[in-house]
Design a protein around this motif. Structure first.
Motif, PDB file in Angstrom:
ATOM      1  N   LEU A   1     -42.847 -12.425  22.770  1.00  0.00           N
ATOM      2  CA  LEU A   1     -42.937 -11.973  21.384  1.00  0.00           C
ATOM      3  C   LEU A   1     -43.219 -13.111  20.416  1.00  0.00           C
ATOM      4  CD1 LEU A   1     -39.890  -9.521  21.369  1.00  0.00           C
ATOM      5  CD2 LEU A   1     -42.303  -8.985  21.782  1.00  0.00           C
ATOM      6  N   THR A   2     -42.773 -14.319  20.759  1.00  0.00           N
ATOM      7  CA  THR A   2     -42.908 -15.448  19.825  1.00  0.00           C
ATOM      8  C   THR A   2     -43.872 -16.517  20.317  1.00  0.00           C
ATOM      9  OG1 THR A   2     -41.117 -16.768  20.799  1.00  0.00           O
ATOM     10  CG2 THR A   2     -40.495 -15.098  19.151  1.00  0.00           C
ATOM     11  N   GLY A   3     -44.025 -16.648  21.643  1.00  0.00           N
ATOM     12  CA  GLY A   3     -44.820 -17.737  22.193  1.00  0.00           C
ATOM     13  C   GLY A   3     -44.194 -19.098  21.962  1.00  0.00           C
ATOM     14  N   MET A   4     -42.899 -19.128  21.658  1.00  0.00           N
ATOM     15  CA  MET A   4     -42.219 -20.365  21.292  1.00  0.00           C
ATOM     16  C   MET A   4     -41.318 -20.849  22.428  1.00  0.00           C
ATOM     17  SD  MET A   4     -43.206 -21.060  18.168  1.00  0.00           S
ATOM     18  CE  MET A   4     -41.955 -22.140  17.468  1.00  0.00           C
ATOM     19  N   MET A   5     -41.418 -22.140  22.726  1.00  0.00           N
ATOM     20  CA  MET A   5     -40.497 -22.769  23.666  1.00  0.00           C
ATOM     21  C   MET A   5     -39.141 -22.943  22.985  1.00  0.00           C
ATOM     22  SD  MET A   5     -42.495 -23.267  26.296  1.00  0.00           S
ATOM     23  CE  MET A   5     -41.761 -24.533  27.331  1.00  0.00           C
ATOM     24  N   MET A   6     -38.077 -22.884  23.780  1.00  0.00           N
ATOM     25  CA  MET A   6     -36.733 -23.059  23.245  1.00  0.00           C
ATOM     26  C   MET A   6     -35.961 -24.036  24.112  1.00  0.00           C
ATOM     27  SD  MET A   6     -35.580 -19.194  22.150  1.00  0.00           S
ATOM     28  CE  MET A   6     -34.133 -19.803  21.253  1.00  0.00           C
ATOM     29  N   ASP A   7     -35.053 -24.749  23.488  1.00  0.00           N
ATOM     30  CA  ASP A   7     -34.133 -25.639  24.184  1.00  0.00           C
ATOM     31  C   ASP A   7     -32.828 -24.882  24.434  1.00  0.00           C
ATOM     32  OD1 ASP A   7     -31.822 -27.936  23.837  1.00  0.00           O
ATOM     33  OD2 ASP A   7     -33.608 -28.678  24.862  1.00  0.00           O
TER      34      ASP A   7
ATOM     35  N   GLN B   1     -29.997 -25.751  23.678  1.00  0.00           N
ATOM     36  CA  GLN B   1     -29.133 -25.887  22.514  1.00  0.00           C
ATOM     37  C   GLN B   1     -29.549 -24.967  21.367  1.00  0.00           C
ATOM     38  OE1 GLN B   1     -26.318 -27.920  22.416  1.00  0.00           O
ATOM     39  NE2 GLN B   1     -26.729 -28.168  24.600  1.00  0.00           N
ATOM     40  N   ASP B   2     -30.692 -24.298  21.498  1.00  0.00           N
ATOM     41  CA  ASP B   2     -31.162 -23.397  20.446  1.00  0.00           C
ATOM     42  C   ASP B   2     -30.491 -22.031  20.499  1.00  0.00           C
ATOM     43  OD1 ASP B   2     -32.897 -25.373  19.613  1.00  0.00           O
ATOM     44  OD2 ASP B   2     -34.603 -24.596  20.767  1.00  0.00           O
ATOM     45  N   LEU B   3     -29.756 -21.762  21.574  1.00  0.00           N
ATOM     46  CA  LEU B   3     -29.061 -20.490  21.736  1.00  0.00           C
ATOM     47  C   LEU B   3     -27.578 -20.732  21.982  1.00  0.00           C
ATOM     48  CD1 LEU B   3     -31.490 -18.637  24.192  1.00  0.00           C
ATOM     49  CD2 LEU B   3     -31.074 -18.012  21.808  1.00  0.00           C
ATOM     50  N   GLU B   4     -26.768 -19.807  21.494  1.00  0.00           N
ATOM     51  CA  GLU B   4     -25.324 -19.875  21.762  1.00  0.00           C
ATOM     52  C   GLU B   4     -24.909 -18.532  22.352  1.00  0.00           C
ATOM     53  OE1 GLU B   4     -22.659 -22.775  19.888  1.00  0.00           O
ATOM     54  OE2 GLU B   4     -22.398 -21.058  18.540  1.00  0.00           O
ATOM     55  N   ILE B   5     -24.233 -18.571  23.484  1.00  0.00           N
ATOM     56  CA  ILE B   5     -23.899 -17.370  24.240  1.00  0.00           C
ATOM     57  C   ILE B   5     -22.420 -17.032  24.095  1.00  0.00           C
ATOM     58  CG2 ILE B   5     -23.832 -16.298  26.521  1.00  0.00           C
ATOM     59  CD1 ILE B   5     -26.664 -16.801  25.456  1.00  0.00           C
ATOM     60  N   SER B   6     -22.156 -15.752  23.843  1.00  0.00           N
ATOM     61  CA  SER B   6     -20.797 -15.217  23.884  1.00  0.00           C
ATOM     62  C   SER B   6     -20.726 -14.258  25.065  1.00  0.00           C
ATOM     63  CB  SER B   6     -20.462 -14.474  22.587  1.00  0.00           C
ATOM     64  OG  SER B   6     -20.532 -15.326  21.472  1.00  0.00           O
ATOM     65  N   LEU B   7     -19.886 -14.566  26.036  1.00  0.00           N
ATOM     66  CA  LEU B   7     -19.826 -13.771  27.263  1.00  0.00           C
ATOM     67  C   LEU B   7     -18.783 -12.671  27.172  1.00  0.00           C
ATOM     68  CD1 LEU B   7     -19.962 -16.507  30.067  1.00  0.00           C
ATOM     69  CD2 LEU B   7     -21.839 -15.086  29.215  1.00  0.00           C
ATOM     70  N   GLY B   8     -19.172 -11.472  27.611  1.00  0.00           N
ATOM     71  CA  GLY B   8     -18.237 -10.392  27.862  1.00  0.00           C
ATOM     72  C   GLY B   8     -18.142 -10.161  29.356  1.00  0.00           C
TER      73      GLY B   8
ATOM     74  N   PHE C   1     -29.201 -17.092  17.920  1.00  0.00           N
ATOM     75  CA  PHE C   1     -30.198 -18.125  17.658  1.00  0.00           C
ATOM     76  C   PHE C   1     -29.613 -19.160  16.702  1.00  0.00           C
ATOM     77  CE2 PHE C   1     -32.677 -14.877  19.497  1.00  0.00           C
ATOM     78  CZ  PHE C   1     -33.905 -15.387  19.871  1.00  0.00           C
ATOM     79  N   ARG C   2     -29.709 -20.414  17.072  1.00  0.00           N
ATOM     80  CA  ARG C   2     -29.160 -21.491  16.243  1.00  0.00           C
ATOM     81  C   ARG C   2     -30.217 -22.122  15.339  1.00  0.00           C
ATOM     82  NH1 ARG C   2     -26.411 -25.861  19.185  1.00  0.00           N
ATOM     83  NH2 ARG C   2     -24.963 -25.971  17.426  1.00  0.00           N
ATOM     84  N   LYS C   3     -31.452 -21.640  15.437  1.00  0.00           N
ATOM     85  CA  LYS C   3     -32.509 -22.047  14.516  1.00  0.00           C
ATOM     86  C   LYS C   3     -33.531 -20.927  14.438  1.00  0.00           C
ATOM     87  CE  LYS C   3     -35.765 -24.449  17.593  1.00  0.00           C
ATOM     88  NZ  LYS C   3     -36.433 -25.747  17.856  1.00  0.00           N
ATOM     89  N   ASP C   4     -34.410 -20.962  13.457  1.00  0.00           N
ATOM     90  CA  ASP C   4     -35.445 -19.941  13.310  1.00  0.00           C
ATOM     91  C   ASP C   4     -36.468 -20.050  14.438  1.00  0.00           C
ATOM     92  OD1 ASP C   4     -34.185 -19.269  10.966  1.00  0.00           O
ATOM     93  OD2 ASP C   4     -35.677 -20.194   9.650  1.00  0.00           O
ATOM     94  N   ILE C   5     -36.740 -18.942  15.080  1.00  0.00           N
ATOM     95  CA  ILE C   5     -37.801 -18.850  16.083  1.00  0.00           C
ATOM     96  C   ILE C   5     -38.679 -17.666  15.677  1.00  0.00           C
ATOM     97  CG2 ILE C   5     -38.395 -18.560  18.522  1.00  0.00           C
ATOM     98  CD1 ILE C   5     -36.898 -21.100  18.116  1.00  0.00           C
TER      99      ILE C   5
ATOM    100  N   THR D   1     -29.580 -14.742  14.198  1.00  0.00           N
ATOM    101  CA  THR D   1     -29.905 -13.502  14.889  1.00  0.00           C
ATOM    102  C   THR D   1     -29.128 -13.415  16.193  1.00  0.00           C
ATOM    103  OG1 THR D   1     -32.125 -13.340  13.964  1.00  0.00           O
ATOM    104  CG2 THR D   1     -31.738 -12.210  16.048  1.00  0.00           C
ATOM    105  N   VAL D   2     -28.560 -12.243  16.477  1.00  0.00           N
ATOM    106  CA  VAL D   2     -27.802 -12.023  17.710  1.00  0.00           C
ATOM    107  C   VAL D   2     -28.494 -10.941  18.532  1.00  0.00           C
ATOM    108  CG1 VAL D   2     -25.576 -11.443  18.728  1.00  0.00           C
ATOM    109  CG2 VAL D   2     -25.668 -12.565  16.487  1.00  0.00           C
ATOM    110  N   LEU D   3     -28.868 -11.272  19.748  1.00  0.00           N
ATOM    111  CA  LEU D   3     -29.484 -10.315  20.658  1.00  0.00           C
ATOM    112  C   LEU D   3     -28.504  -9.966  21.780  1.00  0.00           C
ATOM    113  CD1 LEU D   3     -33.093 -11.776  21.074  1.00  0.00           C
ATOM    114  CD2 LEU D   3     -32.274 -10.086  19.420  1.00  0.00           C
ATOM    115  N   PRO D   4     -28.387  -8.680  22.120  1.00  0.00           N
ATOM    116  CA  PRO D   4     -27.467  -8.265  23.179  1.00  0.00           C
ATOM    117  C   PRO D   4     -28.131  -8.321  24.552  1.00  0.00           C
ATOM    118  CG  PRO D   4     -28.373  -6.327  22.117  1.00  0.00           C
ATOM    119  CD  PRO D   4     -28.970  -7.524  21.400  1.00  0.00           C
TER     120      PRO D   4
END
Length: 223
Positions: free
Chosen positions: A161-167, A169-176, A184-188, A195-198
């Motif tokens: 959807l974005t064509g953007m590479m990510m590191d 450190q750019d994402l933070e995960i909350s585990l259930g 997302f820890r920065k704009d992509i 933004t939080v994606l499930p």
């Protein structure tokens, strides 16, 4: 594997196989992408394409070649959305139809084994590491592997959807227990910071599975 069925809606076809197995019948148009690869890489590539082809067949589609882009990501045929993942002993492909509202999906499979401690800093954010430190010592390395898997699935889902590479450190995960949230820890592109994606999680037969699906009905939250 019953766990795989819990990761996606019923109209997504999922096929798995052993990438170590010898196989024939792979498509010449696909072979050229791994013609110079080592045997293990070839086996994994063809196992993934075979699984994806079988998943397309399950949806009533004819198997067609799935080329590799310059970044090695699969180039799906028009009207098809999918994701392929493998580890040393298992390959899995998930395929859905754009006509059913699917925009993108990400799938990751990992061995349910401890993540080496020297990788924690590279893969986990400070907040994730703080969370891990509150877990029992015997569970931390496996949970860190699960965080890694969730980030892989999220990356695979957002990339088409974005064509953007990510590191990492750019994402933070909350585990259930059976789910996760990826912040997302920065704009992509359209996914702004916060933004939080499930996503979905499953563990079975010594594997960790992570999955994420984006549809035309998806709504994501910013916090």
């Amino acid at each position: 594997m019953d766990a795989l069925k819990t990761l996606f809606p019923d109209d997504v076809a999922i096929v798995h196989d052993d990438p170590r197995a010898d196989r024939s019948g792979y498509l010449d148009e696909e072979e050229r992408y791994v013609a110079l690869a080592i045997p293990r890489r070839k086996r994994e590539f063809h196992a993934g394409r075979a699984c994806a082809g079988a998943a397309m067949n399950a949806l009533g589609l004819t198997r067609v070649p799935i080329p590799a882009a310059n970044d090695r990501s699969p180039v799906w045929p028009d009207g098809v959305v999918g994701s392929i993942s493998h580890c040393d002993t298992l390959c899995v492909a998930a395929v859905g139809l754009k006509a059913h509202g699917y925009l993108s999906m990400g799938l990751d499979v990992e061995p349910a084994e401890a993540l080496p401690a020297d990788l924690f800093d590279a893969i986990c954010t400070r907040q994730e590491q703080d969370w891990l430190e509150d877990r029992p010592l015997s569970e931390r390395a496996l949970l860190a592997r699960t965080i890694f898997s969730a980030k892989e699935a999220t990356y695979k889902c957002q990339y088409p959807l974005t064509g953007m590479m990510m590191d990492f450190q750019d994402l933070e995960i909350s585990l259930g227990t059976y789910s996760f949230g990826a912040t997302f820890r920065k704009d992509i592109k359209d996914f702004t910071k916060g933004t939080v994606l499930p996503g979905s999680l499953a563990v079975q037969d010594g594997y960790i599975f992570s999955a994420m699906v984006m549809t035309t009905q998806s709504r994501w939250n910013s916090r």
